[in-house]
Design a protein around this motif. Structure first.
Motif, PDB file in Angstrom:
ATOM      1  N   ARG A   5      51.755 -38.098  -9.656  1.00  0.00           N
ATOM      2  CA  ARG A   5      50.843 -37.163  -9.351  1.00  0.00           C
ATOM      3  C   ARG A   5      49.532 -37.493  -9.621  1.00  0.00           C
ATOM      4  O   ARG A   5      49.209 -38.331 -10.722  1.00  0.00           O
ATOM      5  N   LEU A   6      48.750 -36.491  -9.511  1.00  0.00           N
ATOM      6  CA  LEU A   6      47.035 -36.761  -9.908  1.00  0.00           C
ATOM      7  C   LEU A   6      46.878 -35.991 -11.001  1.00  0.00           C
ATOM      8  O   LEU A   6      47.328 -34.696 -11.312  1.00  0.00           O
ATOM      9  N   TYR A  17      40.318 -38.539 -10.646  1.00  0.00           N
ATOM     10  CA  TYR A  17      41.668 -38.237 -10.805  1.00  0.00           C
ATOM     11  C   TYR A  17      42.265 -39.535 -11.072  1.00  0.00           C
ATOM     12  O   TYR A  17      41.938 -40.436 -10.689  1.00  0.00           O
ATOM     13  N   ILE A  19      45.919 -41.318 -11.184  1.00  0.00           N
ATOM     14  CA  ILE A  19      47.155 -41.412 -10.525  1.00  0.00           C
ATOM     15  C   ILE A  19      48.310 -41.885 -11.743  1.00  0.00           C
ATOM     16  O   ILE A  19      48.075 -42.939 -12.628  1.00  0.00           O
ATOM     17  N   ARG A  35      49.572 -44.703 -16.656  1.00  0.00           N
ATOM     18  CA  ARG A  35      48.432 -44.500 -15.713  1.00  0.00           C
ATOM     19  C   ARG A  35      48.544 -45.634 -14.659  1.00  0.00           C
ATOM     20  O   ARG A  35      48.652 -46.630 -15.167  1.00  0.00           O
ATOM     21  N   TYR A  39      41.627 -42.185  -8.384  1.00  0.00           N
ATOM     22  CA  TYR A  39      41.062 -41.755  -6.865  1.00  0.00           C
ATOM     23  C   TYR A  39      39.683 -40.782  -7.360  1.00  0.00           C
ATOM     24  O   TYR A  39      39.674 -39.974  -8.181  1.00  0.00           O
ATOM     25  N   ILE A  52      45.187 -48.152  -6.753  1.00  0.00           N
ATOM     26  CA  ILE A  52      46.561 -48.142  -7.252  1.00  0.00           C
ATOM     27  C   ILE A  52      47.104 -49.515  -7.575  1.00  0.00           C
ATOM     28  O   ILE A  52      47.068 -50.170  -7.041  1.00  0.00           O
ATOM     29  N   LEU A  67      57.110 -38.875  -5.505  1.00  0.00           N
ATOM     30  CA  LEU A  67      55.586 -39.028  -5.413  1.00  0.00           C
ATOM     31  C   LEU A  67      55.157 -37.652  -4.835  1.00  0.00           C
ATOM     32  O   LEU A  67      56.015 -36.954  -3.994  1.00  0.00           O
ATOM     33  N   VAL A  71      49.576 -37.889  -3.424  1.00  0.00           N
ATOM     34  CA  VAL A  71      49.662 -39.337  -3.845  1.00  0.00           C
ATOM     35  C   VAL A  71      50.371 -40.020  -2.856  1.00  0.00           C
ATOM     36  O   VAL A  71      49.859 -41.305  -2.367  1.00  0.00           O
TER      37      VAL A  71
END
Length: 88
Positions: A5-6, A17, A19, A35, A39, A52, A67, A71
């Motif tokens: 998630r963010l 953010y 991810i 990590r 974003y 990513i 996810l 995401v």
């Protein structure tokens, strides 16, 4: 359960953010396992809006991580942009 998630960072009015892969019981901006990228919705000029690490994301998804809907949308967006970059 592990979720991808963010996690919010950045200043007020300038969101950024990370991810992350984290336990679902952890807070949004709390502890995380790894990590996986970032974003930046307000990226301008030469700033990169999305990065990513797909290899690590695929690893976590392979071991059962879920996810988040956002995401998932960003991953689809990244996959659509990648062929355009390769062709250029």
């Amino acid at each position: 359960m592990v979720v991808i998630r963010l996690s919010r960072a950045g200043a007020k009015g300038r969101p950024f953010y990370h991810i992350v892969a984290t336990d679902s019981r952890n807070r949004r901006d709390g502890r995380y396992l790894e990590r996986l990228g970032f974003y930046n919705p307000v990226a301008r000029g030469q700033d990169q809006p999305l990065r990513i690490e797909m290899e690590r994301l695929n690893y976590w998804a392979g071991v059962g991580a879920q996810l988040s809907p956002t995401v998932e949308r960003l991953v689809k967006q990244s996959k659509q942009a990648a062929p355009a970059q390769v062709a250029a």
